[in-house]
Design a protein around this motif. Structure first.
Motif, PDB file in Angstrom:
ATOM      1  N   LEU A 133       0.860  -1.180   0.000  1.00  0.00           N
ATOM      2  CA  LEU A 133       0.000   0.000   0.000  1.00  0.00           C
ATOM      3  C   LEU A 133       0.899   1.233   0.000  1.00  0.00           C
ATOM      4  O   LEU A 133       1.825   1.327   0.816  1.00  0.00           O
ATOM      5  CB  LEU A 133      -0.908   0.039   1.237  1.00  0.00           C
ATOM      6  N   VAL A 170      -9.107   5.612  -2.866  1.00  0.00           N
ATOM      7  CA  VAL A 170      -8.393   4.324  -2.835  1.00  0.00           C
ATOM      8  C   VAL A 170      -8.447   3.714  -4.227  1.00  0.00           C
ATOM      9  O   VAL A 170      -9.516   3.625  -4.839  1.00  0.00           O
ATOM     10  CB  VAL A 170      -9.009   3.360  -1.802  1.00  0.00           C
ATOM     11  N   TRP A 171      -7.287   3.276  -4.706  1.00  0.00           N
ATOM     12  CA  TRP A 171      -7.191   2.618  -6.006  1.00  0.00           C
ATOM     13  C   TRP A 171      -6.494   1.268  -5.837  1.00  0.00           C
ATOM     14  O   TRP A 171      -5.556   1.148  -5.061  1.00  0.00           O
ATOM     15  CB  TRP A 171      -6.408   3.472  -7.002  1.00  0.00           C
ATOM     16  N   GLY A 172      -6.964   0.289  -6.555  1.00  0.00           N
ATOM     17  CA  GLY A 172      -6.343  -1.029  -6.528  1.00  0.00           C
ATOM     18  C   GLY A 172      -6.779  -1.846  -7.725  1.00  0.00           C
ATOM     19  O   GLY A 172      -7.773  -1.528  -8.388  1.00  0.00           O
ATOM     20  N   ARG A 183      -1.303  -4.520  -5.140  1.00  0.00           N
ATOM     21  CA  ARG A 183      -0.996  -3.105  -4.920  1.00  0.00           C
ATOM     22  C   ARG A 183      -2.272  -2.311  -4.637  1.00  0.00           C
ATOM     23  O   ARG A 183      -3.313  -2.558  -5.263  1.00  0.00           O
ATOM     24  CB  ARG A 183      -0.289  -2.502  -6.132  1.00  0.00           C
ATOM     25  N   PHE A 184      -2.157  -1.402  -3.684  1.00  0.00           N
ATOM     26  CA  PHE A 184      -3.197  -0.423  -3.409  1.00  0.00           C
ATOM     27  C   PHE A 184      -2.527   0.943  -3.266  1.00  0.00           C
ATOM     28  O   PHE A 184      -1.408   1.045  -2.744  1.00  0.00           O
ATOM     29  CB  PHE A 184      -3.943  -0.743  -2.108  1.00  0.00           C
ATOM     30  N   LEU A 203      -8.413  -1.736   4.833  1.00  0.00           N
ATOM     31  CA  LEU A 203      -8.055  -2.240   3.511  1.00  0.00           C
ATOM     32  C   LEU A 203      -7.238  -3.525   3.615  1.00  0.00           C
ATOM     33  O   LEU A 203      -7.446  -4.473   2.843  1.00  0.00           O
ATOM     34  CB  LEU A 203      -7.261  -1.175   2.745  1.00  0.00           C
ATOM     35  N   GLU A 207      -8.576  -7.223   2.107  1.00  0.00           N
ATOM     36  CA  GLU A 207      -7.840  -8.033   1.141  1.00  0.00           C
ATOM     37  C   GLU A 207      -7.411  -9.371   1.736  1.00  0.00           C
ATOM     38  O   GLU A 207      -7.482 -10.417   1.074  1.00  0.00           O
ATOM     39  CB  GLU A 207      -6.621  -7.250   0.640  1.00  0.00           C
ATOM     40  N   ILE A 302     -14.966  -0.665  -4.310  1.00  0.00           N
ATOM     41  CA  ILE A 302     -14.469  -1.925  -3.728  1.00  0.00           C
ATOM     42  C   ILE A 302     -15.643  -2.800  -3.303  1.00  0.00           C
ATOM     43  O   ILE A 302     -15.626  -4.019  -3.508  1.00  0.00           O
ATOM     44  CB  ILE A 302     -13.539  -1.627  -2.535  1.00  0.00           C
TER      45      ILE A 302
END
Length: 436
Positions: A133, A170-172, A183-184, A203, A207, A302
């Protein structure tokens, strides 16, 4: 100041119950920061080896090693923070690079970059979750995010959302990248360090629990074809019983026993895994609710991604578990029907055997009566022969009498006496048998 009553009987675990709520505190994270999170399936031996490995890390970094293992351990070594948490079946490690630099390139310096060389590779256990992250501070509009984050995800399709009422993005990709890690990227706009720590922790849990919940899916896919075969086999057996066909009960019972044994073997292999899947899935849904997401640039959030992809997989595992239970009950019912059928067949055979024995008893009784008739004649003959010898002896001794007349009168008397004697003995034994 109020003193504690000394007369109360406190439960010995009362202190531990209080401490449990504080055993896994949220992180307080600065921004920028780089975080690496790893979750490993472990058994007892591997867990002990991991603790010794953690002690070795302290020695390598010149710090005093911990002496006792705890469920949540955290230590800071300069710019490196290490956190280890032990769970029922896995242990998680979080490595945080607290000062990656104000202009660092995302995922170039990760949370594990400050670890001694080779230490991470020697960690015991089977890795299930491993991802980085990257926490960045931004002041730009969300419309500029794609140009900022897309280069760091190797062209993979992105999932993005704006949690915490738009205070961060937040991007993943929820995929593995070239380094073998997920990856986040968290773009922090106005979250405090404690809020950022809670968001990052959620997060990581989402995951990790997502991957842990999916461990049962390959097993469910392996079991399903065999369940289909057993289902068809059981359906044919049940139809044969319903049609009342002539079947080999012994072979059918052996077949049902084999199906039941295989079902129990599958249940023993999968019950814990399927139960864990349901528990992890509930945790994922709970953590997703806590994110309070908003849609970002038309991308899947998400929560939408998880409910679309994860929930069907969990439902598949649940359906396989339900099928195992249903097949087990159906096999029990079929076995009961077979046992009932066998018992009825045995009862019919017993009735036939009893009827045959009754016929044989009647024949034996008739033969016995016949033998009794011959016995009367035979016994009378021997008695009359003895009487004749006695009369001859008496006549030779000088007694005067009509031997033929006496013998003629004695014959019917002897026959009647023998007949009555045999009948008396016969009725005597019948009375004894009835009293028994």
């Amino acid at each position: 100041m109020t003193s504690q009553p000394q007369t109360l009987n406190f439960h010995p675990l009362r202190g531990e119950l209080y401490d449990e709520l504080h055993s896994r505190p949220f992180q307080v994270l600065p921004c920028p920061a780089a975080v690496t999170h790893i979750a490993l399936l472990t058994d007892d031996d591997q867990r002990d080896a991991q603790f010794r490995h953690l002690q070795e890390l302290h020695v390598l970094l010149g710090e005093p090693a911990p002496t006792a293992e705890v469920s949540c351990f955290e230590a800071t070594f300069g710019h490196l923070r290490v956190r280890r948490e032990t769970h029922m079946e896995f242990a998680s490690y979080t490595f945080i690079n607290l000062a990656p630099g104000p202009h660092h390139r995302p995922f170039e310096h990760t949370g594990a970059s400050l670890l001694p060389k080779g230490w991470l590779e020697r960690l015991s256990g089977t890795v299930v979750a491993a991802f980085h992250l990257d926490l960045q501070t931004v002041n730009s509009s969300p419309n500029n995010d794609l140009g900022l984050v897309r280069p760091w995800f190797e062209g993979k399709r992105l999932v993005g959302s704006s949690p915490q009422e738009g205070k961060a993005r937040v991007w993943g990709s929820f995929k593995l990248h070239s380094d073998g890690f997920g990856r986040f990227m968290v773009l922090n706009q106005s979250l405090s360090n404690s809020q950022l720590g809670r968001l990052t922790h959620r997060l990581m849990e989402i995951e990790t629990y997502r991957l842990m919940s999916l461990l049962a899916l390959p097993q469910a896919r392996t079991i399903t074809p065999r369940l289909n075969e057993m289902d068809q086999q059981l359906a044919e057996i049940t139809q044969a019983l319903a049609d009342n066909r002539s079947i080999d009960e012994k072979a059918i019972l052996a077949e049902l026993t084999d199906i039941a044994a295989r079902i129990e073997a599958f249940r023993a292999q999968s019950t814990f895994r399927f139960s864990a899947t349901r528990a992890y899935h509930r945790l994922v849904l709970t953590r997703l609710e806590e994110l309070r997401e908003d849609e970002l640039s038309g991308h899947l959030t998400i929560t939408e991604f998880m409910t679309r992809r994860l929930t069907p997989a969990v439902k598949t595992c649940e359906s396989v578990g339900d099928r195992l239970e249903d097949l087990s009950r159906r096999v029990d019912r079929a076995s009961d029907m077979m046992r009932t059928r066998v018992e009825l067949a045995i009862q019919s055979q017993n009735q036939q055997l009893l009827a045959s024995m009754d016929r044989r008893s009647k024949i034996q009784l008739m033969m016995q009566h016949t033998v009794e008739g011959f016995s009367v004649v035979a016994i009378s003959y021997y008695l009359i022969s003895l009487l004749k010898m006695a009369l001859d002896t008496a006549a030779a001794s000088g007694f005067s009498f009509n031997k033929s007349l006496v013998l003629g009168i004695a014959i019917p008397v002897i026959l009647l006496a023998v007949f009555l004697g045999i009948r008396f003995i016969h009725h005597h034994f019948i009375k004894l048998a009835r009293r028994e």
